[in-house]
Design a protein around this motif. Structure first.
Motif, mmCIF file in Angstrom:
data_model
loop_
_atom_site.group_PDB
_atom_site.id
_atom_site.type_symbol
_atom_site.label_atom_id
_atom_site.label_comp_id
_atom_site.label_asym_id
_atom_site.label_seq_id
_atom_site.Cartn_x
_atom_site.Cartn_y
_atom_site.Cartn_z
ATOM 1 N N PHE A 158 7.890 6.999 -13.554
ATOM 2 C CA PHE A 158 7.477 5.601 -13.593
ATOM 3 C C PHE A 158 7.266 5.075 -12.164
ATOM 4 C CE2 PHE A 158 8.516 1.072 -14.634
ATOM 5 C CZ PHE A 158 7.497 0.884 -15.543
ATOM 6 N N ILE A 159 8.184 5.380 -11.269
ATOM 7 C CA ILE A 159 8.081 4.925 -9.871
ATOM 8 C C ILE A 159 6.886 5.587 -9.200
ATOM 9 C CG2 ILE A 159 9.208 5.059 -7.596
ATOM 10 C CD1 ILE A 159 11.924 4.929 -9.121
ATOM 11 N N GLY A 160 6.677 6.873 -9.477
ATOM 12 C CA GLY A 160 5.662 7.678 -8.783
ATOM 13 C C GLY A 160 6.392 8.751 -7.997
ATOM 14 N N LEU A 161 6.093 10.035 -8.313
ATOM 15 C CA LEU A 161 6.831 11.111 -7.635
ATOM 16 C C LEU A 161 6.446 11.185 -6.160
ATOM 17 C CD1 LEU A 161 6.858 13.936 -10.351
ATOM 18 C CD2 LEU A 161 8.359 11.963 -10.073
ATOM 19 N N ASP A 162 5.204 10.804 -5.837
ATOM 20 C CA ASP A 162 4.788 10.753 -4.419
ATOM 21 C C ASP A 162 5.628 9.730 -3.665
ATOM 22 O OD1 ASP A 162 3.544 8.773 -6.028
ATOM 23 O OD2 ASP A 162 1.854 8.553 -4.650
ATOM 24 N N THR A 163 5.878 8.587 -4.322
ATOM 25 C CA THR A 163 6.685 7.533 -3.685
ATOM 26 C C THR A 163 8.137 7.995 -3.551
ATOM 27 O OG1 THR A 163 5.192 5.858 -4.580
ATOM 28 C CG2 THR A 163 7.365 5.102 -3.896
ATOM 29 N N CYS A 164 8.695 8.624 -4.598
ATOM 30 C CA CYS A 164 10.088 9.121 -4.527
ATOM 31 C C CYS A 164 10.230 10.128 -3.378
ATOM 32 C CB CYS A 164 10.487 9.813 -5.835
ATOM 33 S SG CYS A 164 10.626 8.683 -7.223
ATOM 34 N N TYR A 165 9.261 11.029 -3.275
ATOM 35 C CA TYR A 165 9.293 12.071 -2.233
ATOM 36 C C TYR A 165 9.244 11.421 -0.838
ATOM 37 C CZ TYR A 165 7.861 16.448 0.104
ATOM 38 O OH TYR A 165 7.784 17.543 0.924
ATOM 39 N N ALA A 166 8.335 10.428 -0.692
ATOM 40 C CA ALA A 166 8.214 9.748 0.605
ATOM 41 C C ALA A 166 9.526 9.030 0.959
ATOM 42 C CB ALA A 166 7.059 8.747 0.552
ATOM 43 N N ILE A 167 10.157 8.405 -0.019
ATOM 44 C CA ILE A 167 11.410 7.667 0.256
ATOM 45 C C ILE A 167 12.511 8.654 0.661
ATOM 46 C CG2 ILE A 167 13.212 6.185 -0.736
ATOM 47 C CD1 ILE A 167 11.047 5.129 -2.706
ATOM 48 N N PRO A 214 17.931 2.920 6.479
ATOM 49 C CA PRO A 214 17.017 3.685 5.629
ATOM 50 C C PRO A 214 17.288 3.516 4.127
ATOM 51 C CG PRO A 214 17.662 4.990 7.512
ATOM 52 C CD PRO A 214 18.488 3.732 7.569
ATOM 53 N N GLY A 215 16.234 3.149 3.404
ATOM 54 C CA GLY A 215 16.335 2.979 1.954
ATOM 55 C C GLY A 215 17.001 1.674 1.547
ATOM 56 N N PHE A 216 17.468 0.893 2.551
ATOM 57 C CA PHE A 216 18.140 -0.393 2.284
ATOM 58 C C PHE A 216 19.308 -0.145 1.313
ATOM 59 C CE2 PHE A 216 13.362 -1.120 2.512
ATOM 60 C CZ PHE A 216 13.348 -1.085 3.879
ATOM 61 N N VAL A 217 19.408 -0.885 0.216
ATOM 62 C CA VAL A 217 20.504 -0.605 -0.734
ATOM 63 C C VAL A 217 19.992 0.109 -1.994
ATOM 64 C CG1 VAL A 217 22.145 -1.657 -2.342
ATOM 65 C CG2 VAL A 217 22.117 -2.386 0.041
ATOM 66 N N VAL A 218 18.966 -0.476 -2.621
ATOM 67 C CA VAL A 218 18.572 0.011 -3.949
ATOM 68 C C VAL A 218 18.165 1.490 -3.897
ATOM 69 C CG1 VAL A 218 16.938 -0.277 -5.852
ATOM 70 C CG2 VAL A 218 17.962 -2.293 -4.783
ATOM 71 N N ASN A 219 17.280 1.839 -2.976
ATOM 72 C CA ASN A 219 16.804 3.230 -2.958
ATOM 73 C C ASN A 219 17.780 4.202 -2.303
ATOM 74 O OD1 ASN A 219 14.294 3.365 -4.386
ATOM 75 N ND2 ASN A 219 13.580 1.875 -2.880
ATOM 76 N N ILE A 240 0.865 -1.199 0.000
ATOM 77 C CA ILE A 240 0.000 0.000 0.000
ATOM 78 C C ILE A 240 0.897 1.244 0.000
ATOM 79 C CG2 ILE A 240 -1.847 -1.271 1.167
ATOM 80 C CD1 ILE A 240 -1.216 0.441 3.715
ATOM 81 N N VAL A 241 0.265 2.388 0.126
ATOM 82 C CA VAL A 241 0.957 3.671 0.044
ATOM 83 C C VAL A 241 2.170 3.747 1.024
ATOM 84 C CG1 VAL A 241 -0.751 4.608 1.655
ATOM 85 C CG2 VAL A 241 0.481 6.159 0.193
ATOM 86 N N GLU A 242 3.221 4.458 0.591
ATOM 87 C CA GLU A 242 4.476 4.534 1.372
ATOM 88 C C GLU A 242 4.301 5.516 2.543
ATOM 89 O OE1 GLU A 242 6.862 2.536 1.146
ATOM 90 O OE2 GLU A 242 8.775 3.432 1.588
ATOM 91 N N ASN A 243 3.556 5.082 3.563
ATOM 92 C CA ASN A 243 3.263 5.936 4.719
ATOM 93 C C ASN A 243 3.309 5.048 5.961
ATOM 94 O OD1 ASN A 243 1.317 6.877 6.824
ATOM 95 N ND2 ASN A 243 1.084 8.609 5.450
ATOM 96 N N GLU A 244 4.228 5.379 6.872
ATOM 97 C CA GLU A 244 4.476 4.471 8.007
ATOM 98 C C GLU A 244 3.245 4.274 8.890
ATOM 99 O OE1 GLU A 244 8.108 5.133 10.118
ATOM 100 O OE2 GLU A 244 7.547 3.725 11.703
ATOM 101 N N ARG A 245 2.504 5.364 9.143
ATOM 102 C CA ARG A 245 1.335 5.260 10.027
ATOM 103 C C ARG A 245 0.289 4.314 9.413
ATOM 104 N NH1 ARG A 245 -3.373 7.331 9.843
ATOM 105 N NH2 ARG A 245 -2.829 8.861 8.242
ATOM 106 N N ILE A 246 0.025 4.495 8.120
ATOM 107 C CA ILE A 246 -1.006 3.679 7.458
ATOM 108 C C ILE A 246 -0.553 2.214 7.370
ATOM 109 C CG2 ILE A 246 -2.402 3.425 5.341
ATOM 110 C CD1 ILE A 246 -2.087 6.422 4.898
ATOM 111 N N LYS A 247 0.740 2.010 7.089
ATOM 112 C CA LYS A 247 1.247 0.628 7.015
ATOM 113 C C LYS A 247 1.174 -0.027 8.401
ATOM 114 C CE LYS A 247 4.643 1.005 3.174
ATOM 115 N NZ LYS A 247 4.057 0.363 2.018
ATOM 116 N N THR A 248 1.556 0.713 9.457
ATOM 117 C CA THR A 248 1.536 0.148 10.817
ATOM 118 C C THR A 248 0.121 -0.278 11.199
ATOM 119 O OG1 THR A 248 3.406 1.522 11.433
ATOM 120 C CG2 THR A 248 2.103 0.638 13.248
ATOM 121 N N GLU A 249 -0.849 0.591 10.911
ATOM 122 C CA GLU A 249 -2.248 0.245 11.229
ATOM 123 C C GLU A 249 -2.673 -1.015 10.494
ATOM 124 O OE1 GLU A 249 -3.755 4.802 11.866
ATOM 125 O OE2 GLU A 249 -4.803 3.594 10.368
#
Ligand SMILES: NC(=O)c1ccc[n+]([C@@H]2O[C@H](COP(=O)([O-])OP(=O)(O)OC[C@H]3O[C@@H](n4cnc5c(N)ncnc54)[C@H](O)[C@@H]3O)[C@@H](O)[C@H]2O)c1
Length: 286
Positions: free
Chosen positions: A238-247, A189-194, A94-103
Motif C-alpha cells: 500500500f505504501i509502495g515498496l520503492d518508498t519503503c526501500y528508500a526509507i 532519520p525516519g522521525f518517529v512513525v517510520n 514527489i519521489v523519495e529521493n534527496e537529490r530530486i527533492k533538493t533540486e
C-alpha cells in the motif's frame, strides 16, 4: 476566502497517491489549491482519483455535499511549477529521493514569494538538510501526512534545526484546521512513525525470505495477533515498496545500525519494478 493559520493558497507538488490526497484535503477545507505534477498523465489520474474519492466520502457522509462542491471548485491542476508563484504554502510530495527533492526546493525557493512556507511530505529525508538548500530554512518544515490522506488522522510535524517556532506553530494550526491530529518529532532519520514502522515491514520481508511463513500467514499473524488493521506486507504494498526501500536506506545510512539494512527480498521486488498497488504487483498481485 478561506484562511487557515494565515494560509489562503496552497500548492502541492507531486500528484501521486500522497500529493493527490493532500491536495484533496486542502481543497475540501476551502483553501485555494493547485496540484502540480511533471507527468501530465499523472495529473489526469489524480483528477479522476480525487473526484471519485470526494464522491465516495460525500456518499458516506464523511464530508458534506457542500464540501465536495467547494473542493472541486477550489482545486486547479498544472504541469508548470510557475503556477505556484503566489502560494502561501507549497507542500512537496514527489519521489523519495534527496537529490530530486533538493533540486525541486531550490527551484521553488526562487519561484515563490519570500513569505511562502515550504514543506516536505518526506517519509525520512532530513528536513534540516533540505531546508539548508534554500534561502529560507526558517520557513521550511516537514509535514508528514499518512496514507490515505483523506482518511488518516495524523500529520507528523517535523521542524528542522533552523525552522522558526512561528512556522512550526502555523503548520500545527493548519493541520488542526484540516481536521487532523498532530504529533511533533525532531529531525532524526525516519522521525518517529517510520523509524518504528519500517523495521517491522523489513522484518516481515526477512521472515518471508527465510521461509518462516507464507506472505498470507505473516500478514494474518500480525493482523490478528497484534490487532493491526492490516498485515505488514499488505501495508508495504500500500505504501509502495520503492518508498519503503528508500526509507530503509535513509534509516540505515543515517543511524549507521545494521538492523535497518533493507531486506534483500524487498530490494529484489524493487529491482523487478514490483512497487506494490501502484504498479499492480508487489508482494501480492492486484
Ligand atoms: N506512500 C506512502 O504511504 C507515503 C506516506 C507518507 C509519506 N510519503 C512520502 O510522500 C512522497 C510521495 O510518495 P507517493 O507514495 O505519493 O509517491 P508516488 O510515486 O505515488 O508519486 C510521486 C509523484 O511525484 C511526481 N514527480 C516526481 N518528480 C517530480 C518533480 N520533479 N516535479 C513534480 N512532480 C514530480 C511523479 O510524477 C509522481 O506522480 C514521498 O516522499 C514519500 O516518501 C509516502
Amino acid at each position: 476566502m478561506t484562511n487557515i493559520a494565515g494560509f489562503q493558497s496552497v500548492g502541492v507538488v507531486g500528484g501521486g497517491q500522497m500529493g493527490a490526497g493532500i491536495a484533496q484535503v486542502c481543497a475540501t477545507y476551502g483553501l485555494k489549491t493547485i496540484l502540480v505534477d511533471i507527468n501530465p498523465k499523472q495529473i489526469e489520474t489524480a483528477r479522476t482519483g480525487i473526484a471519485g474519492s470526494l464522491e465516495k466520502l460525500s456518499t458516506k457522509n464523511v464530508i458534506t455535499a457542500e464540501q465536495k462542491i467547494a473542493a472541486i471548485g477550489s482545486l486547479a491542476y498544472s504541469s508548470d511549477l510557475s503556477a505556484l508563484k503566489d502560494c502561501d504554502l507549497v507542500i512537496e510530495a514527489i519521489v523519495e529521493n534527496e537529490r530530486i527533492k533538493t533540486e525541486l526546493f531550490q527551484t521553488l525557493d526562487k519561484l515563490t514569494k519570500p513569505t511562502c512556507v515550504l514543506a516536505s511530505n518526506t517519509s525520512s529525508i532530513p528536513i534540516t538538510r533540505l531546508g539548508a538548500a534554500t534561502t529560507r530554512p526558517d520557513k521550511f518544515i516537514g509535514m508528514h501526512f499518512m496514507n490515505p490522506v483523506p482518511l488518516m488522522k495524523l500529520v507528523e510535524v517535523i521542524p528542522g534545526m533552523a525552522t522558526s517556532e512561528d512556522t512550526t506553530r502555523r503548520i500545527l494550526d493548519l493541520a488542526a484546521g484540516l481536521g487532523k491530529e498532530t504529533s511533533r518529532s525532531a529531525d532524526y532519520p525516519g522521525f518517529v512513525v517510520n523509524r518504528i514502522l519500517m523495521p517491522m515491514i523489513n522484518e516481515a520481508f526477512n521472515a518471508l525470505m527465510e521461509g518462516v511463513a507464507t506472505a498470507e500467514d505473516i500478514d494474518k499473524g500480525m493482523k490478528l495477533g497484534t490487532n493491526q488493521p492490516m498485515g505488514p506486507l499488505t501495508l508495504a504494498d500500500f505504501i509502495g515498496l520503492d518508498t519503503c526501500y528508500a526509507i530503509l536506506k535513509v534509516l540505515h545510512e543515517g543511524l549507521g545500525d545494521p538492523r535497518y539494512r533493507p531486506s534483500p527480498l524487498l530490494a529484489k521486488h524493487v529491482e523487478a519494478g514490483w512497487f506494490g498497488r501502484k504498479t499492480k504487483r508487489g508482494v501480492y498481485k492486484y
